[in-house]
Scaffold this active site. Structure first.
Site, mmCIF file in Angstrom:
data_model
loop_
_atom_site.group_PDB
_atom_site.id
_atom_site.type_symbol
_atom_site.label_atom_id
_atom_site.label_comp_id
_atom_site.label_asym_id
_atom_site.label_seq_id
_atom_site.Cartn_x
_atom_site.Cartn_y
_atom_site.Cartn_z
ATOM 1 N N LYS A 21 0.327 4.245 4.592
ATOM 2 C CA LYS A 21 0.163 3.663 3.202
ATOM 3 C C LYS A 21 0.894 4.857 2.167
ATOM 4 O O LYS A 21 2.003 4.709 2.255
ATOM 5 C CB LYS A 21 -1.567 3.357 3.087
ATOM 6 C CG LYS A 21 -1.649 2.229 3.419
ATOM 7 C CD LYS A 21 -3.062 1.922 3.916
ATOM 8 C CE LYS A 21 -3.213 0.626 4.791
ATOM 9 N NZ LYS A 21 -4.329 0.304 5.521
ATOM 10 N N GLU A 62 -16.003 3.593 4.816
ATOM 11 C CA GLU A 62 -14.590 3.854 4.105
ATOM 12 C C GLU A 62 -14.889 4.686 3.070
ATOM 13 O O GLU A 62 -15.849 4.462 2.582
ATOM 14 C CB GLU A 62 -13.811 2.322 3.943
ATOM 15 C CG GLU A 62 -13.452 1.602 4.977
ATOM 16 C CD GLU A 62 -12.823 0.419 4.790
ATOM 17 O OE1 GLU A 62 -11.890 0.306 3.639
ATOM 18 O OE2 GLU A 62 -12.951 -0.717 5.556
ATOM 19 N N ASP A 67 -13.306 6.290 7.130
ATOM 20 C CA ASP A 67 -11.741 5.865 7.149
ATOM 21 C C ASP A 67 -11.320 5.799 5.711
ATOM 22 O O ASP A 67 -11.775 5.166 4.758
ATOM 23 C CB ASP A 67 -11.893 4.204 7.729
ATOM 24 C CG ASP A 67 -10.603 3.596 7.639
ATOM 25 O OD1 ASP A 67 -9.769 4.166 6.831
ATOM 26 O OD2 ASP A 67 -10.343 2.546 8.310
ATOM 27 N N HIS A 94 -7.056 4.259 2.132
ATOM 28 C CA HIS A 94 -6.602 3.961 1.061
ATOM 29 C C HIS A 94 -6.844 5.138 0.008
ATOM 30 O O HIS A 94 -6.711 5.054 -1.321
ATOM 31 C CB HIS A 94 -7.326 2.815 0.293
ATOM 32 C CG HIS A 94 -6.597 1.592 1.130
ATOM 33 N ND1 HIS A 94 -5.519 0.843 0.701
ATOM 34 C CD2 HIS A 94 -7.221 0.936 2.286
ATOM 35 C CE1 HIS A 94 -5.289 -0.045 1.807
ATOM 36 N NE2 HIS A 94 -6.531 -0.030 2.671
ATOM 37 N N SER A 108 -11.070 -0.929 1.280
ATOM 38 C CA SER A 108 -9.675 -1.414 1.193
ATOM 39 C C SER A 108 -9.485 -3.006 0.333
ATOM 40 O O SER A 108 -8.418 -3.100 -0.344
ATOM 41 C CB SER A 108 -9.017 -1.931 2.346
ATOM 42 O OG SER A 108 -9.775 -2.737 3.250
ATOM 43 N N ASN A 121 0.908 -1.256 -0.094
ATOM 44 C CA ASN A 121 0.012 0.136 -0.058
ATOM 45 C C ASN A 121 0.837 1.192 -0.049
ATOM 46 O O ASN A 121 0.446 2.282 0.309
ATOM 47 C CB ASN A 121 -1.079 -0.045 1.264
ATOM 48 C CG ASN A 121 -1.774 -1.148 1.247
ATOM 49 O OD1 ASN A 121 -2.399 -1.360 0.253
ATOM 50 N ND2 ASN A 121 -1.952 -1.823 2.420
ATOM 51 N N HIS A 133 -13.432 -2.063 7.396
ATOM 52 C CA HIS A 133 -12.337 -2.613 7.872
ATOM 53 C C HIS A 133 -12.332 -2.933 9.322
ATOM 54 O O HIS A 133 -13.131 -2.353 10.130
ATOM 55 C CB HIS A 133 -11.047 -1.573 7.992
ATOM 56 C CG HIS A 133 -9.642 -2.099 8.099
ATOM 57 N ND1 HIS A 133 -9.227 -2.464 9.255
ATOM 58 C CD2 HIS A 133 -8.795 -2.533 7.250
ATOM 59 C CE1 HIS A 133 -8.077 -2.809 9.254
ATOM 60 N NE2 HIS A 133 -7.541 -3.060 7.931
HETATM 61 C C1 LIG Z 1 -4.594 -0.216 6.702
HETATM 62 C C2 LIG Z 1 -5.922 0.132 7.363
HETATM 63 C C3 LIG Z 1 -6.022 0.554 8.548
HETATM 64 C C4 LIG Z 1 -5.051 0.429 9.606
HETATM 65 O O1 LIG Z 1 -4.131 1.375 9.534
HETATM 66 P P1 LIG Z 1 -2.553 0.947 10.101
HETATM 67 O O2 LIG Z 1 -1.945 2.248 10.365
HETATM 68 O O3 LIG Z 1 -1.897 0.153 9.149
HETATM 69 O O4 LIG Z 1 -2.735 0.542 11.342
HETATM 70 C C5 LIG Z 1 -7.284 0.951 9.015
HETATM 71 N N1 LIG Z 1 -8.299 0.906 8.046
HETATM 72 C C6 LIG Z 1 -8.220 0.752 6.771
HETATM 73 C C7 LIG Z 1 -9.376 0.786 5.968
HETATM 74 C C8 LIG Z 1 -7.000 0.110 6.156
HETATM 75 O O5 LIG Z 1 -6.833 -0.274 5.032
#
Ligand SMILES: *Cc1c(COP(=O)(O)O)cnc(C)c1O
Length: 391
Positions: A237, A176, A205, A208, A180, A48, A134
């Site tokens: 990411k 989201e 969230d 991505h 993801s 990512n 997620h």
């Molecule tokens: C990767 C991810 C997270 C977690 O983030 P980290 O910084 O890796 O703990 C949270 N939500 C989504 C949608 C993700 O893809």
């Protein structure tokens, strides 16, 4: 009572039987999006690190300098011993980039969600969460003690019906920006309207989305004017570091700094992680061509395979059974690509898949070679379905 040892072995054997056991593989990341694994050099289409900035000289240099100047660790939780000027600068920059009043940085994205949701809602409240959200959003929702209902993925009719149903004292809609494992985008304008109409709050969230869509500003930037109360994301990411962030109004952020347990009781972000994220953010803000590249790669790949046009850098190809996805991963590995098979419980039963995550560093010629190899796999599977093995 079985011994803990026997219990663990039994659980693992169960996972093995269903092709769901996972293994840790030592893998060295190299510049240019390549990795070295078991003596082989593979091009990663699973990382990512969307902008390839984990190996950018300016980002590395910023982290090295911060380690020298400020030391390697934060020393304690921020409310106890304060925070590095780099962390304060990062929060200001993130808030400005996201068009929010304020931001708060956590030690990971997972911690940000697990801390934020229970700080906003609790007993007597309602959480409406997209069914494909997620794992850490689900964890935060469950830990909140609010009533949790999932709505069908991106289904506004279902969401509206649930908002009409038995309300909580407060209602929080959780979704989201860029999903993801599916790569599609939530209809944030319609979610914002529904929230407005029902007096609900929204938490997005966008792990991505940042650095990839909306000119790098994330999914909310695609829906200008849409109401989003709390925007969460990660530094791990596109921003090439580690840590999570939450953006919102000054009051909401101050509340989180007081009440989010994963913030209050966990050590602050190391200065070098803040410095790396700041340097990456500088590049993402400046270099529009770089930011446009992951989506362009994803679209090139999808076009070659006659898949629907991707909205983000994530392109799923759903294959069904875990064993099918694992076999497809192995074939692509033979061709020099690392494309991780994604299996339950990360995705729903029966939807094991290859998840392609396109990064700016993947050359077009490799995208084309990957498309050819993938087309071949899909052709073979179709053939097998037509003439199933006699076993
Ligand atoms: C990767 C991810 C997270 C977690 O983030 P980290 O910084 O890796 O703990 C949270 N939500 C989504 C949608 C993700 O893809």
């Amino acid at each position: 009572m079985p011994s803990l040892e026997a219990f663990a072995r039994d659980k693992l054997a169960g996972l093995e039987r269903r092709d769901l056991r996972r293994a840790l593989v030592p893998t060295r990341r190299l510049p240019g999006g390549y990795v070295e694994r078991q003596g082989r050099r593979l091009l990663s289409v699973s990382c990512n690190d969307y902008l390839g900035l984990t190996h950018h000289p300016a980002v590395i240099e910023a982290a090295v300098r911060a380690n020298r100047e400020f030391g390697t660790g934060a020393g304690a939780a921020r409310l106890v011993t304060g925070h590095s000027p780099l962390v304060a600068e990062l929060e200001d920059r993130l808030a400005a980039f996201k068009g929010a009043e304020a931001a708060l940085v956590f030690s990971s994205g997972y911690m940000a969600n697990v801390g934020t949701i229970p700080a906003l809602v609790g007993e007597g409240d309602l959480i409406l969460i997209d069914e494909r959200a997620h794992a850490c959003l689900w964890s935060g929702a469950r830990m909140s003690r609010a009533r949790v209902e999932s709505f069908r993925h991106n289904d506004m009719v279902d969401l509206a019906a649930r908002l009409e149903g038995s309300p909580g004292a407060h209602t929080l809609i959780v979704t989201e920006g860029v999903f993801s494992m599916d790569g599609d985008i939530a209809p944030l304008d319609r979610i914002g309207d529904l929230a407005e109409r029902h007096g609900a709050w929204t938490l997005l969230d966008d792990a991505h989305g940042l650095g990839v869509v909306g000119g790098g500003r994330g999914a909310a930037a695609l829906f200008s004017g849409a109401r989003v109360d709390v925007q969460m994301g990660t530094l791990s990411k596109a921003l090439a570091s580690v840590g999570g962030y939450v953006c919102g109004s000054r009051a909401v952020i101050d509340l989180l700094a007081n009440r989010a347990r994963t913030f209050v009781y966990s050590t602050g972000l190391p200065p070098a992680s803040a410095a790396a994220a700041l340097a990456a953010l500088d590049i993402a803000e400046r270099d529009a061509d770089l930011v446009a590249r992951p989506l362009a790669r994803a679209r090139r790949f999808a076009k070659a395979l006659h898949l629907p046009e991707p909205q983000s850098a994530v392109v799923p190809i759903v294959l069904g059974r875990p064993s099918t996805a694992l076999a497809a991963q192995a074939v692509l590995e033979e061709e020099g690509f690392l494309v991780a098979a994604i299996r339950p419980p990360t995705v729903a039963e029966g939807t094991s898949r290859l998840r392609f995550a396109f990064t700016a560093t993947i050359p077009d010629s490799e995208v084309d070679r990957l498309a050819t190899a993938t087309r071949h796999i899909l052709g073979t599977l179709k053939e097998e379905r037509r003439c199933p093995p006699s076993s």
